[in-house]
Design a protein around this motif. Structure first.
Motif, mmCIF file in Angstrom:
data_model
loop_
_atom_site.group_PDB
_atom_site.id
_atom_site.type_symbol
_atom_site.label_atom_id
_atom_site.label_comp_id
_atom_site.label_asym_id
_atom_site.label_seq_id
_atom_site.Cartn_x
_atom_site.Cartn_y
_atom_site.Cartn_z
ATOM 1 N N ASN A 64 17.353 29.017 40.034
ATOM 2 C CA ASN A 64 15.970 29.164 40.514
ATOM 3 C C ASN A 64 15.839 30.355 41.460
ATOM 4 O O ASN A 64 14.826 31.066 41.454
ATOM 5 C CB ASN A 64 15.512 27.890 41.237
ATOM 6 N N LEU A 65 16.864 30.560 42.275
ATOM 7 C CA LEU A 65 16.803 31.706 43.196
ATOM 8 C C LEU A 65 16.771 33.011 42.415
ATOM 9 O O LEU A 65 16.046 33.941 42.770
ATOM 10 C CB LEU A 65 18.012 31.676 44.145
ATOM 11 N N ARG A 66 17.534 33.072 41.320
ATOM 12 C CA ARG A 66 17.528 34.299 40.508
ATOM 13 C C ARG A 66 16.144 34.502 39.869
ATOM 14 O O ARG A 66 15.636 35.619 39.799
ATOM 15 C CB ARG A 66 18.647 34.264 39.470
ATOM 16 N N LYS A 67 15.532 33.390 39.421
ATOM 17 C CA LYS A 67 14.162 33.503 38.877
ATOM 18 C C LYS A 67 13.196 33.987 39.964
ATOM 19 O O LYS A 67 12.341 34.834 39.718
ATOM 20 C CB LYS A 67 13.668 32.126 38.395
ATOM 21 N N LEU A 68 13.362 33.433 41.157
ATOM 22 C CA LEU A 68 12.470 33.804 42.268
ATOM 23 C C LEU A 68 12.615 35.284 42.613
ATOM 24 O O LEU A 68 11.641 35.962 42.938
ATOM 25 C CB LEU A 68 12.820 32.936 43.489
ATOM 26 N N SER A 69 13.837 35.794 42.500
ATOM 27 C CA SER A 69 14.070 37.207 42.832
ATOM 28 C C SER A 69 13.352 38.135 41.846
ATOM 29 O O SER A 69 13.140 39.302 42.137
ATOM 30 C CB SER A 69 15.563 37.518 42.852
ATOM 31 N N ARG A 70 12.985 37.603 40.667
ATOM 32 C CA ARG A 70 12.264 38.440 39.694
ATOM 33 C C ARG A 70 10.752 38.199 39.759
ATOM 34 O O ARG A 70 9.999 38.730 38.960
ATOM 35 C CB ARG A 70 12.767 38.129 38.269
ATOM 36 N N ALA A 71 10.314 37.397 40.729
ATOM 37 C CA ALA A 71 8.903 36.972 40.755
ATOM 38 C C ALA A 71 8.026 37.773 41.715
ATOM 39 O O ALA A 71 6.982 37.312 42.128
ATOM 40 C CB ALA A 71 8.818 35.486 41.105
ATOM 41 N N ARG A 72 8.448 38.962 42.092
ATOM 42 C CA ARG A 72 7.636 39.845 42.950
ATOM 43 C C ARG A 72 7.253 39.195 44.277
ATOM 44 O O ARG A 72 6.119 39.337 44.741
ATOM 45 C CB ARG A 72 6.340 40.263 42.227
ATOM 46 N N ILE A 73 8.173 38.458 44.861
ATOM 47 C CA ILE A 73 7.816 37.881 46.166
ATOM 48 C C ILE A 73 8.279 38.813 47.283
ATOM 49 O O ILE A 73 9.092 39.706 47.063
ATOM 50 C CB ILE A 73 8.436 36.480 46.385
ATOM 51 N N GLY A 74 7.755 38.564 48.481
ATOM 52 C CA GLY A 74 8.225 39.308 49.644
ATOM 53 C C GLY A 74 9.397 38.575 50.266
ATOM 54 O O GLY A 74 10.530 38.673 49.792
ATOM 55 N N THR A 75 9.127 37.796 51.287
ATOM 56 C CA THR A 75 10.194 37.102 52.010
ATOM 57 C C THR A 75 10.320 35.649 51.542
ATOM 58 O O THR A 75 9.315 34.985 51.306
ATOM 59 C CB THR A 75 9.881 37.120 53.526
ATOM 60 N N TYR A 76 11.561 35.219 51.404
ATOM 61 C CA TYR A 76 11.839 33.815 51.066
ATOM 62 C C TYR A 76 12.226 33.108 52.368
ATOM 63 O O TYR A 76 13.191 33.492 53.031
ATOM 64 C CB TYR A 76 12.988 33.758 50.057
ATOM 65 N N THR A 77 11.472 32.080 52.714
ATOM 66 C CA THR A 77 11.700 31.402 53.996
ATOM 67 C C THR A 77 12.030 29.929 53.800
ATOM 68 O O THR A 77 11.411 29.248 52.979
ATOM 69 C CB THR A 77 10.429 31.511 54.882
ATOM 70 N N VAL A 78 13.024 29.490 54.539
ATOM 71 C CA VAL A 78 13.293 28.046 54.654
ATOM 72 C C VAL A 78 13.461 27.759 56.143
ATOM 73 O O VAL A 78 14.268 28.404 56.808
ATOM 74 C CB VAL A 78 14.600 27.640 53.927
ATOM 75 N N PHE A 79 12.708 26.815 56.649
ATOM 76 C CA PHE A 79 12.909 26.411 58.047
ATOM 77 C C PHE A 79 14.025 25.376 58.093
ATOM 78 O O PHE A 79 14.085 24.485 57.247
ATOM 79 C CB PHE A 79 11.653 25.738 58.615
ATOM 80 N N GLN A 80 14.842 25.489 59.124
ATOM 81 C CA GLN A 80 15.909 24.492 59.265
ATOM 82 C C GLN A 80 15.340 23.178 59.824
ATOM 83 O O GLN A 80 16.015 22.161 59.802
ATOM 84 C CB GLN A 80 17.011 25.040 60.177
ATOM 85 N N GLU A 81 14.098 23.205 60.283
ATOM 86 C CA GLU A 81 13.496 22.078 61.037
ATOM 87 C C GLU A 81 14.236 21.967 62.373
ATOM 88 O O GLU A 81 13.807 22.507 63.340
ATOM 89 C CB GLU A 81 13.521 20.758 60.266
ATOM 90 N N THR A 82 15.385 21.253 62.434
ATOM 91 C CA THR A 82 16.201 21.317 63.642
ATOM 92 C C THR A 82 17.626 21.690 63.255
ATOM 93 O O THR A 82 18.130 21.252 62.221
ATOM 94 C CB THR A 82 16.209 19.991 64.431
ATOM 95 N N TYR A 83 18.244 22.510 64.100
ATOM 96 C CA TYR A 83 19.643 22.887 63.855
ATOM 97 C C TYR A 83 20.590 21.809 64.375
ATOM 98 O O TYR A 83 21.790 21.883 64.124
ATOM 99 C CB TYR A 83 19.958 24.219 64.549
ATOM 100 N N HIS A 84 20.079 20.861 65.118
ATOM 101 C CA HIS A 84 20.942 19.815 65.672
ATOM 102 C C HIS A 84 21.194 18.767 64.592
ATOM 103 O O HIS A 84 20.273 18.055 64.172
ATOM 104 C CB HIS A 84 20.272 19.198 66.897
ATOM 105 N N ARG A 85 22.458 18.689 64.157
ATOM 106 C CA ARG A 85 22.742 17.937 62.938
ATOM 107 C C ARG A 85 22.384 16.452 63.031
ATOM 108 O O ARG A 85 21.782 15.895 62.119
ATOM 109 C CB ARG A 85 24.233 18.102 62.578
ATOM 110 N N LYS A 86 22.731 15.847 64.174
ATOM 111 C CA LYS A 86 22.446 14.394 64.303
ATOM 112 C C LYS A 86 20.944 14.140 64.274
ATOM 113 O O LYS A 86 20.471 13.191 63.650
ATOM 114 C CB LYS A 86 23.022 13.863 65.620
#
Ligand code: SF4
Length: 349
Positions: A64-86
């Protein structure tokens, strides 16, 4: 999607952010890609189209990431929400979002599978903000040292009341306005090349103040309910504290002496990934940003602004033109401003 994009274009927008939830049943990845194409195909009455779509979607498998790279997008963002694992595991006990590590390594996967520009972020309020800030800095350092490409953007949303999320009304580690200012200032100093994004979750007055501390990108006139631009009253996903229309936000920026920019130059010219970082890290990118900001503001003033905003905006352009450091670039910018006045559009460096 076309109606939504058209409604944004009619407000003067050129850049849009598209989101997708975690449920494959509600929206498959391929359908999301079709939606991007549909949004790009929209035109408003002036013939304007969306020039860049950034996406904020859950971690994806390599195909899917390879498909997305061909889809003329700018920035791909994922929020971690919280970095604190617990805390993360407590907040997301089951379902597709429950894997902390899948989320943490989403950017490594993206940069390994054809994407060039990535955005990171934490949702402030779930855990101690100092831990989240240090984690964002460390995440940036990790991406930069492994791929030579740090985050194109860092987002700093705060938990806001949301439908069906009682925790959001009383976040476990609420962040005050003063702490928000520290967060932005520290990130600006620690990762000077990145764009810092603030959403319409914050009040207009705080957003104005945070600009002076390092925020570089804001949303304007946002709606958080699906279909909310073309069908007002479609509901909201979470509360917004800046409900000004796009034009009002732009007027306010001009009044404060900031240049509202709709630039998409880098993406259009393929100035992304390491090529972008080479210019962004030493600050050389401003030779492109400033002229492009003036050109896109000029377009906005010609096509979408009222007489008063146009007058103030034109005065700002004239003043800022003098700040373009290179005389040849300054002269070329002046020529291009004239071309826009004569009806040409979409000119960039
Ligand atoms: S020239 Fe500057 S404002 Fe335009 S896309 Fe590149 S970094 Fe962004």
């Amino acid at each position: 999607m076309r109606d939504e994009a058209r409604a944004l274009l009619e407000e003067g927008h050129k850049r849009a952010l598209m989101l997708m939830g975690e449920s494959e049943r509600e929206c498959s990845f391929d359908r999301f890609l079709e939606s991007i194409e549909a949004a790009y195909s929209a035109r408003d009455e002036k013939g304007s189209s969306v020039r860049r779509i950034n996406v904020e979607i859950p971690p994806q498998p390599p195909e899917n990431l390879r498909k997305l790279s061909r889809a003329r997008i700018g920035t791909y963002t994922v929020f971690q929400e919280t970095y604190h694992r617990k805390t993360y595991e407590m907040m997301h006990p089951s379902g597709p979002k429950s894997s902390y590590l899948d989320r943490l390594y989403a950017m490594d996967e993206a940069l390994s599978n054809g994407l060039n520009d990535v955005g990171i972020g934490a949702l402030f309020g779930l855990y101690d903000y100092r831990f989240e800030v240090l984690s964002l800095i460390e995440h940036s350092r990790h991406l930069d040292s492994k791929f030579g490409v740090g985050p194109h953007t860092i987002s700093v949303p705060r938990v806001e009341p949301a439908e069906g999320a009682p925790l959001a009304s009383a976040p476990p580690s609420g962040v005050s306005d003063g702490e928000m200012k520290k967060i932005v200032a520290v990130l600006r100093c620690a990762v000077p090349y990145t764009g810092i994004i603030l959403s319409t979750r914050e009040t207009a007055s705080l957003r104005d103040e945070l600009f002076s501390l390092g925020v570089s990108q804001i949303s304007a006139g946002s709606k958080t309910g699906p279909g909310g631009y073309s069908r007002p009253g479609s509901g909201t996903q979470f509360s917004l504290n800046d409900t000004r229309r796009t034009g009002e936000v732009i007027d306010s920026l001009i009044m404060q002496g900031y240049i509202p920019s709709f630039c998409t130059g880098c993406y259009r010219l393929g100035r992304v990934g390491e090529d972008f970082m080479e210019l962004a890290k030493p600050g050389l990118i401003k030779l492109h940003c400033l002229p492009n900001a003036l050109l896109t503001l000029k377009e906005y003033l010609q096509d979408y602004a009222g007489p008063e905003a146009r007058e103030k905006g034109e005065a700002l352009i004239e003043k800022e033109l003098g700040s373009v450091p290179d005389p040849a670039r300054r002269e070329k910018t002046r020529e291009n401003l004239k071309k826009i006045e004569d009806g040409e559009r979409d000119i960039y460096f």
